[in-house]
Design an enzyme around this catalytic site. Structure first.
Site, PDB file in Angstrom:
ATOM      1  N   ARG A  16      -9.870  -4.058  -8.741  1.00 53.68           N
ATOM      2  CA  ARG A  16      -8.600  -3.447  -9.147  1.00 53.68           C
ATOM      3  C   ARG A  16      -7.744  -3.192  -7.892  1.00 53.68           C
ATOM      4  O   ARG A  16      -8.180  -3.449  -6.767  1.00 53.68           O
ATOM      5  CB  ARG A  16      -8.869  -2.123  -9.877  1.00 53.68           C
ATOM      6  CG  ARG A  16      -9.413  -1.050  -8.960  1.00 53.68           C
ATOM      7  CD  ARG A  16      -9.774   0.232  -9.690  1.00 53.68           C
ATOM      8  NE  ARG A  16     -10.109   1.276  -8.722  1.00 53.68           N
ATOM      9  CZ  ARG A  16     -10.751   2.401  -9.015  1.00 53.68           C
ATOM     10  NH1 ARG A  16     -11.144   2.619 -10.252  1.00 53.68           N
ATOM     11  NH2 ARG A  16     -10.990   3.295  -8.081  1.00 53.68           N
ATOM     12  N   ASP A  37     -17.289  -6.245  -5.876  1.00 52.37           N
ATOM     13  CA  ASP A  37     -17.009  -4.853  -6.275  1.00 52.37           C
ATOM     14  C   ASP A  37     -18.231  -4.285  -6.970  1.00 52.37           C
ATOM     15  O   ASP A  37     -19.218  -5.008  -7.221  1.00 52.37           O
ATOM     16  CB  ASP A  37     -15.781  -4.777  -7.199  1.00 52.37           C
ATOM     17  CG  ASP A  37     -15.042  -3.441  -7.089  1.00 52.37           C
ATOM     18  OD1 ASP A  37     -15.645  -2.407  -7.414  1.00 52.37           O
ATOM     19  OD2 ASP A  37     -13.878  -3.429  -6.664  1.00 52.37           O
ATOM     20  N   ASP A  63     -22.316  -3.672  -3.247  1.00 46.12           N
ATOM     21  CA  ASP A  63     -22.004  -2.373  -2.646  1.00 46.12           C
ATOM     22  C   ASP A  63     -21.870  -2.628  -1.151  1.00 46.12           C
ATOM     23  O   ASP A  63     -22.846  -3.037  -0.499  1.00 46.12           O
ATOM     24  CB  ASP A  63     -23.153  -1.397  -2.951  1.00 46.12           C
ATOM     25  CG  ASP A  63     -22.895  -0.015  -2.380  1.00 46.12           C
ATOM     26  OD1 ASP A  63     -22.073   0.117  -1.447  1.00 46.12           O
ATOM     27  OD2 ASP A  63     -23.546   0.935  -2.857  1.00 46.12           O
ATOM     28  N   VAL A  64     -20.681  -2.371  -0.605  1.00 44.33           N
ATOM     29  CA  VAL A  64     -20.440  -2.718   0.809  1.00 44.33           C
ATOM     30  C   VAL A  64     -21.295  -1.905   1.780  1.00 44.33           C
ATOM     31  O   VAL A  64     -21.372  -2.236   2.959  1.00 44.33           O
ATOM     32  CB  VAL A  64     -18.945  -2.582   1.200  1.00 44.33           C
ATOM     33  CG1 VAL A  64     -18.080  -3.550   0.412  1.00 44.33           C
ATOM     34  CG2 VAL A  64     -18.452  -1.149   1.064  1.00 44.33           C
ATOM     35  N   ASN A  90     -11.634  -4.641   2.023  1.00 45.38           N
ATOM     36  CA  ASN A  90     -10.659  -3.803   1.308  1.00 45.38           C
ATOM     37  C   ASN A  90     -11.292  -2.586   0.633  1.00 45.38           C
ATOM     38  O   ASN A  90     -10.617  -1.560   0.460  1.00 45.38           O
ATOM     39  CB  ASN A  90      -9.945  -4.677   0.261  1.00 45.38           C
ATOM     40  CG  ASN A  90      -9.176  -3.855  -0.738  1.00 45.38           C
ATOM     41  OD1 ASN A  90      -8.073  -3.391  -0.474  1.00 45.38           O
ATOM     42  ND2 ASN A  90      -9.775  -3.639  -1.920  1.00 45.38           N
ATOM     43  N   TYR A 160     -11.175  10.898   5.474  1.00 43.81           N
ATOM     44  CA  TYR A 160     -10.472   9.623   5.233  1.00 43.81           C
ATOM     45  C   TYR A 160      -9.698   9.206   6.482  1.00 43.81           C
ATOM     46  O   TYR A 160      -9.764   8.056   6.919  1.00 43.81           O
ATOM     47  CB  TYR A 160      -9.534   9.780   4.040  1.00 43.81           C
ATOM     48  CG  TYR A 160      -8.816   8.509   3.639  1.00 43.81           C
ATOM     49  CD1 TYR A 160      -9.464   7.529   2.903  1.00 43.81           C
ATOM     50  CD2 TYR A 160      -7.475   8.295   3.980  1.00 43.81           C
ATOM     51  CE1 TYR A 160      -8.808   6.357   2.522  1.00 43.81           C
ATOM     52  CE2 TYR A 160      -6.815   7.135   3.609  1.00 43.81           C
ATOM     53  CZ  TYR A 160      -7.481   6.168   2.874  1.00 43.81           C
ATOM     54  OH  TYR A 160      -6.825   5.016   2.504  1.00 43.81           O
ATOM     55  N   LYS A 164     -10.248   5.818   8.696  1.00 46.97           N
ATOM     56  CA  LYS A 164      -9.236   4.766   8.829  1.00 46.97           C
ATOM     57  C   LYS A 164      -8.822   4.571  10.291  1.00 46.97           C
ATOM     58  O   LYS A 164      -8.463   3.470  10.705  1.00 46.97           O
ATOM     59  CB  LYS A 164      -8.027   5.072   7.938  1.00 46.97           C
ATOM     60  CG  LYS A 164      -8.356   4.988   6.443  1.00 46.97           C
ATOM     61  CD  LYS A 164      -8.842   3.591   6.052  1.00 46.97           C
ATOM     62  CE  LYS A 164      -9.122   3.445   4.569  1.00 46.97           C
ATOM     63  NZ  LYS A 164      -9.605   2.091   4.216  1.00 46.97           N
ATOM     64  N   THR A 197      -1.858   2.761  -7.062  1.00 44.60           N
ATOM     65  CA  THR A 197      -3.153   2.274  -7.567  1.00 44.60           C
ATOM     66  C   THR A 197      -3.938   3.514  -8.000  1.00 44.60           C
ATOM     67  O   THR A 197      -3.432   4.646  -7.916  1.00 44.60           O
ATOM     68  CB  THR A 197      -3.946   1.592  -6.435  1.00 44.60           C
ATOM     69  OG1 THR A 197      -4.213   2.577  -5.420  1.00 44.60           O
ATOM     70  CG2 THR A 197      -3.196   0.419  -5.831  1.00 44.60           C
ATOM     71  N   THR A 213       3.088  21.482  -8.834  1.00 43.11           N
ATOM     72  CA  THR A 213       4.216  20.838  -9.487  1.00 43.11           C
ATOM     73  C   THR A 213       3.720  19.770 -10.457  1.00 43.11           C
ATOM     74  O   THR A 213       2.518  19.528 -10.564  1.00 43.11           O
ATOM     75  CB  THR A 213       5.155  20.237  -8.410  1.00 43.11           C
ATOM     76  OG1 THR A 213       6.309  19.766  -9.035  1.00 43.11           O
ATOM     77  CG2 THR A 213       4.499  19.120  -7.634  1.00 43.11           C
TER      78      THR A 213
HETATM   79  N1  LIG Z   1      -3.559   3.191  -2.513  1.00 44.97           N
HETATM   80  C1  LIG Z   1      -3.098   3.667  -1.362  1.00 44.97           C
HETATM   81  O1  LIG Z   1      -2.193   4.512  -1.328  1.00 44.97           O
HETATM   82  C2  LIG Z   1      -3.690   3.189  -0.054  1.00 44.97           C
HETATM   83  C3  LIG Z   1      -2.990   3.496   1.123  1.00 44.97           C
HETATM   84  C4  LIG Z   1      -3.503   3.063   2.339  1.00 44.97           C
HETATM   85  C5  LIG Z   1      -4.686   2.352   2.392  1.00 44.97           C
HETATM   86  N2  LIG Z   1      -5.352   2.065   1.232  1.00 44.97           N
HETATM   87  C6  LIG Z   1      -6.622   1.342   1.348  1.00 44.97           C
HETATM   88  O2  LIG Z   1      -6.550   0.123   0.631  1.00 44.97           O
HETATM   89  C7  LIG Z   1      -7.846  -0.202   0.100  1.00 44.97           C
HETATM   90  C8  LIG Z   1      -7.740  -0.432  -1.393  1.00 44.97           C
HETATM   91  O3  LIG Z   1      -7.230   0.748  -1.988  1.00 44.97           O
HETATM   92  P1  LIG Z   1      -6.753   0.844  -3.513  1.00 44.97           P
HETATM   93  O4  LIG Z   1      -5.594   1.732  -3.519  1.00 44.97           O
HETATM   94  O5  LIG Z   1      -6.665  -0.501  -4.124  1.00 44.97           O
HETATM   95  O6  LIG Z   1      -8.008   1.672  -4.107  1.00 44.97           O
HETATM   96  P2  LIG Z   1      -8.705   1.619  -5.542  1.00 44.97           P
HETATM   97  O7  LIG Z   1      -9.493   2.869  -5.653  1.00 44.97           O
HETATM   98  O8  LIG Z   1      -7.714   1.291  -6.602  1.00 44.97           O
HETATM   99  O9  LIG Z   1      -9.696   0.376  -5.389  1.00 44.97           O
HETATM  100  C9  LIG Z   1     -10.770   0.424  -4.482  1.00 44.97           C
HETATM  101  C10 LIG Z   1     -11.829  -0.557  -4.956  1.00 44.97           C
HETATM  102  O10 LIG Z   1     -12.937  -0.456  -4.044  1.00 44.97           O
HETATM  103  C11 LIG Z   1     -14.135  -0.464  -4.802  1.00 44.97           C
HETATM  104  N3  LIG Z   1     -15.230   0.172  -4.063  1.00 44.97           N
HETATM  105  C12 LIG Z   1     -15.360   1.485  -3.720  1.00 44.97           C
HETATM  106  N4  LIG Z   1     -16.532   1.690  -3.110  1.00 44.97           N
HETATM  107  C13 LIG Z   1     -17.157   0.477  -3.051  1.00 44.97           C
HETATM  108  C14 LIG Z   1     -18.396   0.042  -2.523  1.00 44.97           C
HETATM  109  N5  LIG Z   1     -19.256   0.901  -1.943  1.00 44.97           N
HETATM  110  N6  LIG Z   1     -18.706  -1.280  -2.616  1.00 44.97           N
HETATM  111  C15 LIG Z   1     -17.848  -2.152  -3.205  1.00 44.97           C
HETATM  112  N7  LIG Z   1     -16.673  -1.784  -3.723  1.00 44.97           N
HETATM  113  C16 LIG Z   1     -16.325  -0.487  -3.653  1.00 44.97           C
HETATM  114  C17 LIG Z   1     -13.774   0.323  -6.072  1.00 44.97           C
HETATM  115  O11 LIG Z   1     -14.695   0.071  -7.117  1.00 44.97           O
HETATM  116  C18 LIG Z   1     -12.368  -0.203  -6.362  1.00 44.97           C
HETATM  117  O12 LIG Z   1     -12.382  -1.357  -7.173  1.00 44.97           O
HETATM  118  C19 LIG Z   1      -8.759   0.951   0.490  1.00 44.97           C
HETATM  119  O13 LIG Z   1      -9.479   0.623   1.659  1.00 44.97           O
HETATM  120  C20 LIG Z   1      -7.794   2.077   0.757  1.00 44.97           C
HETATM  121  O14 LIG Z   1      -8.332   3.046   1.635  1.00 44.97           O
HETATM  122  C21 LIG Z   1      -4.880   2.473   0.012  1.00 44.97           C
END
Ligand SMILES: NC(=O)c1ccc[n+]([C@@H]2O[C@H](COP(=O)([O-])OP(=O)(O)OC[C@H]3O[C@@H](n4cnc5c(N)ncnc54)[C@H](O)[C@@H]3O)[C@@H](O)[C@H]2O)c1
Length: 266
Positions: A16, A37, A63-64, A90, A160, A164, A197, A213
């Site tokens: 996703r 995933d 699982d990463v 990702n 977090y 990062k 997301t 809010t």
């Molecule tokens: N959404 C934001 O605002 C945002 C901002 C900056 C960075 N990011 C980064 O972008 C990346 C994707 O974020 P997103 O918003 O799509 O998040 P999301 O939560 O929608 O998706 C993350 C996906 O990672 C999978 N996942 C989690 N743990 C896992 C594991 N141990 N093994 C395999 N898969 C695993 C989840 O099942 C999910 O499908 C992340 O690294 C996040 O930190 C997101």
């Protein structure tokens, strides 16, 4: 010819959000995709959508944080698609909490996925990427998802933010090492602003709670942090990742691509 024709990409967390959008965009440029995933139903759906659009994809439950799952992912890329040319680290998690409320378990869970997962991915996939990279003018590519939270402080997200920040410098360290060893692999980090997301919703919920809010007002507060006037869409980030994976980015390694609607420009 499409930009990534003949290449194979492994995208983690591709069930996703940003990962799914990235898998779809890489496939639209001709790449074959291993969709990794933990969410079987959604992961299989992403792979099926890619196949329906005429490209090749396989879902793998991985699982990463588990070394054995990374080996299985490499085996799938090798046996199903003949190798590996692109790795997008990702998968990520966030458990927002103030520093005094961050448990050691949550700190460790965050780092296990966001940092150790990236480390294991780079280490396990390097042999295949070395082979794959020899076939392309711009070499193989690794893209690691960091965040604006890896560049500037984000309140109530100490674990977090630390994770990062680590991804940012892990990427640079390995880029230098690969350069010195003449490995044909470029490695860069991507730094999104708030993206709409499931994870983005966690950030919205945090603002709701902190500012007492409603949903619309919380979203407006977050939009105001992005000078471009909106939150990011998964496709905004996917487009930047595809660029870094392509030969258009042949001279780019060890860099940080900020895709944040101006969040960190102020
Ligand atoms: N959404 C934001 O605002 C945002 C901002 C900056 C960075 N990011 C980064 O972008 C990346 C994707 O974020 P997103 O918003 O799509 O998040 P999301 O939560 O929608 O998706 C993350 C996906 O990672 C999978 N996942 C989690 N743990 C896992 C594991 N141990 N093994 C395999 N898969 C695993 C989840 O099942 C999910 O499908 C992340 O690294 C996040 O930190 C997101």
């Amino acid at each position: 010819m499409k930009r990534l024709e003949g290449r194979t990409a492994l995208v983690t967390g591709a069930a996703r959000g940003i990962g799914a959008a990235t898998a779809r965009r890489l496939a639209s440029e001709g790449a074959r995709i291993v969709v990794g995933d933990l969410l079987d139903e959604l992961g299989a759906k992403t792979a099926a959508e890619i196949k329906d659009a005429g490209a090749q994809a396989e879902y793998l439950c991985m699982d990463v944080t588990r070394e054995a799952d990374w080996s299985a992912a490499c085996q799938m890329a090798q046996s199903r698609f003949g190798g590996l040319d692109i790795l997008v680290n990702n998968a990520g998690v966030v458990f927002p909490a103030s520093i005094d409320e961050t448990s050691l378990d949550d700190w460790r869970r965050t780092h296990a996925v966001n940092v150790e997962g990236v480390f294991l991915g780079i280490r396990t996939c390097t042999p295949l990427l070395k082979e794959g990279g020899r076939r392309w003018p711009g070499g193989a590519a690794i893209v690691n998802l960091s965040s604006v939270a890896g560049l500037v402080g984000s309140p109530r997200m100490p674990a977090y933010s630390a994770s990062k920040g680590a991804v940012r410098l892990l990427s640079k360290s390995v880029a230098l090492e690969f350069g010195q060893k003449k490995y044909p692999i470029r490695i860069n980090s991507v730094h999104p602003g708030v993206v709409d997301t499931d994870m983005g919703q966690i950030v919205v919920d945090l603002v709701k709670k902190r500012s007492v809010t409603d949903e619309a007002a919380a979203r407006a507060l977050l939009v105001a942090l992005h000078p471009i006037g909106r939150l990011g869409k998964p496709e905004d980030i996917a487009n930047a990742i595809v660029f870094l994976c392509s030969d258009d980015a042949a001279f780019i390694t060890g860099s940080e691509l900020v895709v944040d609607g101006g969040y960190t420009a102020q």
